[in-house]
Design an enzyme around this catalytic site. Structure first.
Site, mmCIF file in Angstrom:
data_model
loop_
_atom_site.group_PDB
_atom_site.id
_atom_site.type_symbol
_atom_site.label_atom_id
_atom_site.label_comp_id
_atom_site.label_asym_id
_atom_site.label_seq_id
_atom_site.Cartn_x
_atom_site.Cartn_y
_atom_site.Cartn_z
ATOM 1 N N ASP A 196 -10.156 3.480 -3.706
ATOM 2 C CA ASP A 196 -10.856 2.279 -3.219
ATOM 3 C C ASP A 196 -12.267 2.160 -3.777
ATOM 4 O O ASP A 196 -13.018 3.138 -3.825
ATOM 5 C CB ASP A 196 -10.942 2.298 -1.694
ATOM 6 C CG ASP A 196 -9.597 2.013 -1.048
ATOM 7 O OD1 ASP A 196 -8.598 1.877 -1.790
ATOM 8 O OD2 ASP A 196 -9.550 1.911 0.185
ATOM 9 N N ASP B 129 0.824 -1.213 0.000
ATOM 10 C CA ASP B 129 0.000 0.000 0.000
ATOM 11 C C ASP B 129 0.861 1.268 0.000
ATOM 12 O O ASP B 129 2.092 1.193 -0.019
ATOM 13 C CB ASP B 129 -0.945 -0.075 1.222
ATOM 14 C CG ASP B 129 -2.318 0.475 0.923
ATOM 15 O OD1 ASP B 129 -2.436 1.346 0.052
ATOM 16 O OD2 ASP B 129 -3.286 0.039 1.581
HETATM 17 C C1 GLA Z 1 -6.090 1.171 1.404
HETATM 18 C C2 GLA Z 1 -6.201 0.187 0.243
HETATM 19 C C3 GLA Z 1 -7.304 -0.800 0.542
HETATM 20 C C4 GLA Z 1 -7.015 -1.541 1.829
HETATM 21 C C5 GLA Z 1 -6.829 -0.544 2.967
HETATM 22 C C6 GLA Z 1 -6.337 -1.221 4.234
HETATM 23 O O1 GLA Z 1 -7.212 1.972 1.501
HETATM 24 O O2 GLA Z 1 -6.435 0.861 -0.959
HETATM 25 O O3 GLA Z 1 -7.441 -1.730 -0.529
HETATM 26 O O4 GLA Z 1 -5.851 -2.325 1.667
HETATM 27 O O5 GLA Z 1 -5.887 0.476 2.622
HETATM 28 O O6 GLA Z 1 -6.099 -0.317 5.255
#
Ligand code: GLA
Length: 402
Positions: A209, A154
């Site tokens: 997301d 991430d």
């Molecule tokens: C980010 C990523 C998500 C998930 C969260 C976890 O938002 O884009 O897919 O992995 O972190 O905290």
């Protein structure tokens, strides 16, 4: 005594120096030749991850038929880690993972599946657990020792870090670990990874997301299925075997989409040659959800060995036609209705790269029925927020154009 410097005599040494100091630059791990398929904990469970969840999900992957349909990686997302010990080793949550990560990975492997984990290129993850920054080689060695096969990495808490440089360090660390590990970049498309990540990771998130909705009205509400489609349209030339655009994990079966919408979501992800990471509770899914996730003909479109990401070939208001070229010369075509009432949508042969006069067989991949041999075009009535997916194949004796 006068010393003479011979540039020519020095050249071989310079060459040797260049070779020995050369960074490990290409990814070339030979993995993800088709888009990775599996399951990830985040969309449904967030931080509520545990040893039991992962083991029972691995069991369900086999008993539900998902494994037979091609799903392979069981990935724990954020919140499995709590701290670092005095030696800098990353420490899994002892309450939630009492038998440790290696025993869990062994269990997943014993089911004939692969095991994935999550970390972050910054100093902390998005849930403020320890990140990988500065510990890349140590973590990669640890992941390899545990038997990790897939790393999602991430981009939270990255401060002023450069994305390409940061992700390249982890790529090199994974390579050095000696274990084949799929490298999944998750920087949300913020620094256009499609322009640089082909040599760094096997897949890269191209958007923010996903939320469990068909559409969202405001950016602050996250990205619905159709907002994601609009963001990945146009990125098709960057995808191919070993390096994929990732429009985020599936929301099929999480409750926010009707079955019709979930079918359309899955359909378009397959047209996009997207990684197919189920994001629901596969231990208790409905028959409809299971039928969507295991539709073999749709999955074959996603996994087509040519590895071409499909694209939108026409948009008439809410009505869209998407097309993906397949290795057998055929086309997978999605007729997508984003509107509020059922509508007829047609695809013409010329917009999918066929001569108008070509006779082609048309098969509907959701009904599983051949609808006949057609010339020039085909139309179907598509439900509101739905998609019809066709496999169009030049009838024998006809030669397609590319
Ligand atoms: C980010 C990523 C998500 C998930 C969260 C976890 O938002 O884009 O897919 O992995 O972190 O905290």
């Amino acid at each position: 005594m006068k010393t003479t410097f011979s540039f020519r005599a020095t050249l071989p040494f310079l060459g040797l120096l260049a070779l020995t100091t050369q960074p490990l630059c290409a990814l070339d791990n030979g993995l993800a030749r088709t888009p990775p398929m599996g399951w990830n904990s985040w969309n449904k469970f967030g931080c509520n991850v545990s040893d039991d969840l992962i083991r029972s999900t691995a069991d369900a992957m086999v008993s539900s038929g998902l494994k037979d349909a091609g799903y392979e990686y069981v990935v724990i997302d954020d919140c499995w880690q709590v701290s670092r010990d005095d030696h800098g080793n990353i420490v899994p949550d002892p309450q939630r993972f009492p038998s440790g990560i290696k025993a869990l990975a062994d269990y997943v492997h014993s089911k004939g599946l692969k095991f994935g984990i999550y970390s972050d290129a910054g100093t902390g993850t998005c849930q403020n657990r320890p990140g990988g920054r500065g510990y890349e080689f140590q973590d990669a060695r640890q992941y390899a020792d545990w038997g990790v096969d897939y790393l999602k990495y991430d981009w939270c808490n990255h401060s002023t870090q450069n994305s390409e440089a940061s992700y390249s360090i982890m790529r090199d660390a994974l390579k050095k670990s000696g274990r084949p590990i799929v490298f999944s970049l998750c920087e949300w498309g913020s620094t256009k990874p499609w322009l640089w990540a082909k040599d760094v990771g096997n897949l890269w998130r191209a958007t923010g997301d996903i939320t469990d909705k068909w559409s969202t009205a405001r950016k602050d509400d996250g990205l619905g299925v159709v907002q994601i489609l609009d963001q990945v349209d146009g990125l098709e030339s960057y995808a191919g075997p070993g390096h994929w655009n990732d429009p985020d994990m599936l929301e099929v079966g999480n409750g926010g989409l009707s079955d019709t919408e979930a079918r359309a979501h899955f359909s378009l992800w397959c047209i996009l040659a997207a990684p197919l990471m189920a994001g629901n509770d596969i231990r208790s899914m409905s028959a409809a959800t299971k039928a969507i996730l295991t539709n073999k003909e749709l999955i074959a479109v996603d996994q087509d060995p040519l590895g071409i990401q499909g694209r939108r070939v026409r948009r008439d208001g809410d009505l869209e036609v998407w097309s993906k070229q397949l290795s057998d010369g055929g086309r997978a075509v999605a007729l997508l209705n984003r509107g509020e009432s059922p509508s007829k949508i047609s695809v013409s042969w010329t917009e999918i790269g066929y001569p108008e006069s070509l006779s082609s067989s048309v098969r509907d991949l959701w009904s599983g029925k051949n609808v006949g041999v057609k010339k020039g075009s085909y139309s179907a009535t598509v439900p509101s927020h739905g998609a019809v997916v066709l496999r169009i194949m030049p009838a024998s004796g006809s030669t397609p154009t590319s």
